[in-house]
Scaffold this motif. Structure first.
Motif, PDB file in Angstrom:
ATOM      1  N   ASP A  65       0.840  -1.197   0.000  1.00 43.01           N
ATOM      2  CA  ASP A  65       0.000   0.000   0.000  1.00 43.01           C
ATOM      3  C   ASP A  65       0.868   1.237   0.000  1.00 43.01           C
ATOM      4  OD1 ASP A  65      -2.361  -1.273  -0.007  1.00 43.01           O
ATOM      5  OD2 ASP A  65      -2.681  -1.185   2.163  1.00 43.01           O
ATOM      6  N   HIS A 109      -1.639  -2.614 -10.265  1.00 39.73           N
ATOM      7  CA  HIS A 109      -1.748  -2.144  -8.877  1.00 39.73           C
ATOM      8  C   HIS A 109      -0.720  -1.031  -8.608  1.00 39.73           C
ATOM      9  CE1 HIS A 109      -4.552  -5.138  -7.497  1.00 39.73           C
ATOM     10  NE2 HIS A 109      -3.736  -6.166  -7.655  1.00 39.73           N
ATOM     11  N   PHE A 165     -12.862   0.973  -4.235  1.00 38.76           N
ATOM     12  CA  PHE A 165     -11.747   0.182  -3.705  1.00 38.76           C
ATOM     13  C   PHE A 165     -11.824   0.082  -2.188  1.00 38.76           C
ATOM     14  CE2 PHE A 165      -8.238   0.166  -7.148  1.00 38.76           C
ATOM     15  CZ  PHE A 165      -9.194  -0.029  -8.133  1.00 38.76           C
ATOM     16  N   TYR A 208     -11.844  -6.313   1.409  1.00 39.82           N
ATOM     17  CA  TYR A 208     -11.383  -7.453   0.633  1.00 39.82           C
ATOM     18  C   TYR A 208     -12.066  -8.691   1.181  1.00 39.82           C
ATOM     19  CZ  TYR A 208      -7.914  -7.128  -2.966  1.00 39.82           C
ATOM     20  OH  TYR A 208      -7.301  -6.973  -4.177  1.00 39.82           O
ATOM     21  N   ASP A 210     -12.765 -12.642   2.072  1.00 36.83           N
ATOM     22  CA  ASP A 210     -11.922 -13.821   2.310  1.00 36.83           C
ATOM     23  C   ASP A 210     -12.020 -14.764   1.117  1.00 36.83           C
ATOM     24  OD1 ASP A 210     -11.049 -12.976   4.735  1.00 36.83           O
ATOM     25  OD2 ASP A 210     -12.672 -13.936   5.841  1.00 36.83           O
ATOM     26  N   TYR A 227     -14.377 -15.305  -2.899  1.00 37.10           N
ATOM     27  CA  TYR A 227     -15.318 -14.718  -3.830  1.00 37.10           C
ATOM     28  C   TYR A 227     -15.995 -15.831  -4.616  1.00 37.10           C
ATOM     29  CZ  TYR A 227     -11.628 -15.446  -7.316  1.00 37.10           C
ATOM     30  OH  TYR A 227     -10.680 -15.997  -8.125  1.00 37.10           O
ATOM     31  N   ALA A 255     -12.799 -10.779  -8.084  1.00 37.41           N
ATOM     32  CA  ALA A 255     -12.508 -10.885  -6.649  1.00 37.41           C
ATOM     33  C   ALA A 255     -12.731  -9.567  -5.901  1.00 37.41           C
ATOM     34  CB  ALA A 255     -11.082 -11.384  -6.420  1.00 37.41           C
ATOM     35  N   HIS A 256     -12.409  -8.434  -6.539  1.00 37.82           N
ATOM     36  CA  HIS A 256     -12.491  -7.130  -5.853  1.00 37.82           C
ATOM     37  C   HIS A 256     -12.295  -6.036  -6.910  1.00 37.82           C
ATOM     38  CE1 HIS A 256     -11.031  -3.733  -3.334  1.00 37.82           C
ATOM     39  NE2 HIS A 256     -11.811  -4.275  -2.417  1.00 37.82           N
ATOM     40  N   GLU A 281      -8.775  -5.679  -8.009  1.00 43.31           N
ATOM     41  CA  GLU A 281      -8.306  -6.769  -8.871  1.00 43.31           C
ATOM     42  C   GLU A 281      -8.877  -6.615 -10.278  1.00 43.31           C
ATOM     43  OE1 GLU A 281      -5.963  -8.285  -7.831  1.00 43.31           O
ATOM     44  OE2 GLU A 281      -6.178  -8.042  -5.671  1.00 43.31           O
ATOM     45  N   ALA A 341      -4.440 -13.927  -2.683  1.00 42.60           N
ATOM     46  CA  ALA A 341      -4.465 -12.660  -3.426  1.00 42.60           C
ATOM     47  C   ALA A 341      -3.117 -12.379  -4.072  1.00 42.60           C
ATOM     48  CB  ALA A 341      -4.815 -11.535  -2.462  1.00 42.60           C
TER      49      ALA A 341
END
Ligand code: ZN
Length: 341
Positions: free
Chosen positions: A66, A111, A132, A136, A138, A140, A160-161, A164, A340
């Protein structure tokens, strides 16, 4: 107690001794093939006009920390001895081939650029990919037929997110000759690709807003042993799945006394285990470790049912693959815990 320095021939240690080595003691660098792949990614970014400098370093998994424009690469890709250990421990080497490694690198580059230019704060970005900020999950539950998402990494990972989804869409855009305009014609996902195409033209030649070079969890900071690392990693790929295989198993195998001289179903499954696991992994995009877990459950159940092979080898193998694929898809739909990236 201070540890002795790693012997220069550490790569000849047998697995059991190697597993006791701490990750921070592995003398690894980004070199050889791995360095070539990193350089290829850099040149693809340059060719697209993207001059943001991305840093690469070695850690325990793939990730982009991050707030930093950096990509962490898992240690096993830095040395053939560790790739061998990864395969032994996890049954497959994620990112081990040139093609697969480039796929993941392009995804991670998405990313990294998102962080560098704080792209996810843009309104249009949120509208297309979602917020975003949403947690997240655990796991999907992908919809394999959805055309709202591109297909890049296995297991419909774009679903997934939102983060992603962006990284996957970016990776497809960056892949040369991916011919995304034609490939995704008529798909709602095309809108996201077109947005990225415009956005990247805007960013060409720009200096990123965020130029932090922080390395989160570099290999040198990881004090745990390889044994501990693999115990945790395997736990993450395991799953609780109260599967009932009996009906399927009885369709393939038989407990009729007529077949009492035939091989047991359990020994048959063991003999085709590796081959079947690979084929189903390719077809479903699910990690071989997870598939092997399903197979092990089937083998255990066959022993309890005392069933035997009742059809010719090829036919039995074909039926096993079908049943295994269905079971693996059930695992996927019950919520797949993909690690991930
Ligand atoms: Zn990712």
């Amino acid at each position: 107690m201070p540890r002795a320095p790693m012997p220069s021939d550490w790569d000849t240690l047998p697995d059991e001794e190697l597993l006791d080595v701490r990750m921070c003691d592995l003398p690894l660098r980004i070199e050889h093939e791995l360095a070539d792949r990193v350089e290829q990614l850099r040149s693809e970014l340059r060719a697209s006009g993207l001059t943001a400098h991305v840093h690469f370093y070695i850690s325990d998994e793939w990730f982009t920390p991050d707030g930093a424009t950096a990509i962490a690469i898992p240690f096993y890709l830095a040395h053939p001895r560790l790739m061998k250990l990864e395969r032994k421990q996890m049954l497959e080497v994620e990112g081990g081939t040139d093609k697969e490694c480039m796929r993941i690198l392009r995804h991670e580059a998405g990313h990294a650029l998102d962080t560098a230019f704080r792209l996810h704060f843009k309104r249009q970005h949120r509208e297309l990919f979602g917020s975003f900020a949403q947690p997240y999950p655990d796991f999907y539950k992908p919809k394999p037929k959805s055309r709202k998402y591109v297909l890049h990494l296995p297991a419909w990972y774009a679903q997934a997110h939102p983060a992603e989804d962006f990284a996957e869409t970016f990776a497809v855009w960056l892949t040369s000759r991916s011919q995304w305009r034609r490939r995704y014609r008529g798909w709602p996902a095309l809108q996201k690709l077109e947005y990225i195409d415009e956005l990247m033209q805007e960013l060409a030649g720009q200096k990123p807003k965020n130029r932090l070079r922080t390395k989160v969890e570099p290999l040198s900071a990881l004090r745990g042993t390889l044994r501990e690392h693999y115990r945790r990693k395997r736990e993450r790929y395991d799953f609780e799945w109260p599967a009932v295989y009996d009906r399927d198993l009885r369709r393939i195998f038989s407990d009729d006394p007529r077949h009492k001289n035939k091989p047991s179903a359990a020994s048959f499954l063991r003999s085709v285990r590796r081959e079947v696991r690979q084929i189903v992994a390719e077809g479903t995009g699910v990690h071989q470790y997870t598939i092997d877990h399903v197979l092990q459950n089937m083998i255990d159940r066959c022993k309890e049912l005392k069933v035997r092979v009742a059809t010719p080898f090829r036919e039995t193998r074909r039926r096993v693959m079908i049943v295994l694929t269905v079971q693996v898809m059930n695992v996927l739909h019950s919520g797949y815990h993909r690690i991930a990236v």
